[in-house]
Design a protein around this motif. Structure first.
Motif, PDB file in Angstrom:
ATOM      1  N   GLY A 368      36.653  31.775  37.357  1.00 45.86           N
ATOM      2  CA  GLY A 368      35.331  31.289  36.984  1.00 45.86           C
ATOM      3  C   GLY A 368      35.430  30.627  35.626  1.00 45.86           C
ATOM      4  O   GLY A 368      36.347  29.853  35.355  1.00 45.86           O
ATOM      5  N   GLN A 387      35.249  36.662  32.445  1.00 49.27           N
ATOM      6  CA  GLN A 387      34.253  37.700  32.705  1.00 49.27           C
ATOM      7  C   GLN A 387      34.499  38.315  34.077  1.00 49.27           C
ATOM      8  O   GLN A 387      34.655  37.602  35.071  1.00 49.27           O
ATOM      9  N   SER A 388      34.535  39.623  34.122  1.00 45.74           N
ATOM     10  CA  SER A 388      34.722  40.339  35.384  1.00 45.74           C
ATOM     11  C   SER A 388      33.390  40.475  36.113  1.00 45.74           C
ATOM     12  O   SER A 388      32.322  40.243  35.529  1.00 45.74           O
ATOM     13  N   PRO A 389      33.398  40.852  37.407  1.00 40.80           N
ATOM     14  CA  PRO A 389      32.144  40.973  38.157  1.00 40.80           C
ATOM     15  C   PRO A 389      31.140  41.934  37.536  1.00 40.80           C
ATOM     16  O   PRO A 389      29.931  41.791  37.744  1.00 40.80           O
ATOM     17  N   ASP A 390      31.622  42.928  36.767  1.00 43.76           N
ATOM     18  CA  ASP A 390      30.688  43.867  36.139  1.00 43.76           C
ATOM     19  C   ASP A 390      30.091  43.329  34.842  1.00 43.76           C
ATOM     20  O   ASP A 390      29.324  44.018  34.163  1.00 43.76           O
TER      21      ASP A 390
END
Length: 434
Positions: A368, A387-390
């Motif tokens: 992303g 950035q991670s999904p969380d």
């Protein structure tokens, strides 16, 4: 003649260096990672002048032919300590480098006074393979150089531009999918108003023209940050406002799009906007916060924007910017912004210390957004945050062991990030790809 080659640091070496070197402290919003992503790093084999540093510039161009070509516009040392000579460094697909100086009409390499933050080059390659460079303008008449054909000398073509004899500052340039170029710059030297204008290079007809004055307001100056063009040909612009005539600290970071097929400008919701926009009519990404003042004092210590960059997810703008908020302890933190629900969502990427006026952002199919930033201290100073999904941000040192202190990024057509990394303390420019 044999072209110079350089030592290449492999991805393995980069990872090993990252494991051996301590990571700088990160803020609550960003956690450090153990090692950098696979990165190849090379030292550009030409001397770089210490003046080769800016936040707004677009000094990288890439092209896919029989392989990936990269062009770095940069300042070489001049005849005195207070001057520089602009040039292009070209990297061929086989890794060989060649140098293209910018030549005046007399055949001599152009030379200009140093002016950090202003007299730096931006470059682009058009659809016919011609190279274009805008350089060393701080309220100066056009300083524009280009090739007549692929492989030719880079020579003075300033007389081809409209708006002759007016002061130009902060030229940022990009290539459209059809081979045209778009250029945004601040135009004029007025004490009460300095607008932003958009220009187009018609590649088929080899001609520059004015598209529009896209932003202008009484007692305000426009600071172009970045521009890019999506697959449909729509131009996306990013700029800041400041109190006229000029200041190091700006406000109301803003976004604007332009559709060449209709001639219309619009905000991030595709609502048409009449141009020139003003601070009151702009699509503002980062608005004024409590205590923020319009000040032309370069010693101003209040809240302000300073530097921003733009990428696209399809046709959706994604923005990285630096903002000094009232609670940041004087530090410019790094933020990420994107349009949603008729407004802008803003996320803190890095709040662990002071950052330099140097940013980049790209959009990767796996990661992303990748937000690149530079810290003002530490052994490693160039970082990429994802950035991670969380929602958590993770930062990695991009060039472990390489002490670069400035940054520019361009994503090539193979989906790799090409990094332009000046080390101004050592007069050295690095190329990296990841």
């Amino acid at each position: 003649m044999r072209r110079p080659t350089v030592r290449t640091y492999t991805a393995w070496a980069a990872v090993m260096a990252a494991l051996l070197l301590p990571a700088p402290a990160a803020g609550a919003e960003t956690a450090p990672a153990a090692a950098a992503a696979a990165t190849v790093i090379e030292k550009v084999p030409y001397a770089m002048d210490a003046s080769n540093q800016a936040a707004w510039w677009t000094p990288v161009a890439t092209y896919k032919g029989r392989g990936q070509y990269t062009y770095f516009a940069f300042n070489e040392p001049g005849s005195t300590a207070a001057t520089h000579r602009p040039a292009l460094a070209r990297r061929d697909p086989d890794g060989a480098w060649s140098r293209l100086p910018l030549l005046n009409g007399d055949g001599q390499q152009a030379e200009f006074p140093d002016d950090n933050g202003h007299n730096q080059p931006s470059a682009a390659r058009d659809g016919s393979g011609r190279l274009h460079v805008f350089t060393s303008m701080h309220a100066d008449s056009w300083r524009y150089f280009r090739t007549e054909a692929p492989g030719g000398d880079v020579t003075d073509h300033a007389s081809e531009l409209p708006d002759q004899g007016v002061g130009i500052t902060y030229p940022v340039v990009t290539t459209a999918p059809n081979g045209d170029l778009y250029l945004a710059a601040r135009v004029g030297t007025g004490l009460d108003r300095r607008p932003g204008k958009l220009y187009r290079w018609d590649n088929a007809n080899s001609r520059w023209s004015v598209v529009a004055t896209f932003a202008s307001a009484l007692y305000r100056s426009v600071y172009p940050d970045d521009l890019t063009v999506d697959a449909s040909g729509r131009v996306h612009l990013l700029y800041e406002w400041a109190k006229a005539p000029a200041t190091a600290f700006r406000h109301q970071l803003s976004y604007l799009s332009y559709d060449p097929s209709t001639g219309a400008f619009a905000d991030s919701t595709d609502t048409p906007l009449a141009t020139p926009v003003t601070p009151a009519t702009s699509d503002v990404v980062q608005d004024l916060t409590a205590g923020e003042e319009w000040s032309a004092d370069n010693a101003y210590t209040g809240t302000a924007v300073q530097s921003a960059k733009l990428t696209l997810d399809g046709s959706t703008p994604k923005i990285a910017y630096r903002y000094r908020s009232a609670d940041s302890g004087g530090h410019f933190r790094v933020y990420y912004a994107y349009p949603s629900g008729g407004g802008w969502v803003r996320k803190t990427v890095y709040a662990g210390g002071q950052t330099a006026a140097a940013l980049g952002i790209t959009w990767d199919g796996t990661d992303g957004k990748r937000v690149y930033y530079v810290t003002t201290s530490g052994t490693d100073r160039v970082f990429a945050a994802t950035q991670s999904p969380d929602g958590a941000w993770t930062a990695q040192s991009v060039t472990p062991g390489v002490s670069a202190d400035r940054l520019a990024v361009r994503r090539n057509s193979d989906g790799h990030d090409v990094l332009y990394l000046p080390d101004t303390a050592r007069n050295t420019l690095y190329y990296a790809i990841r």
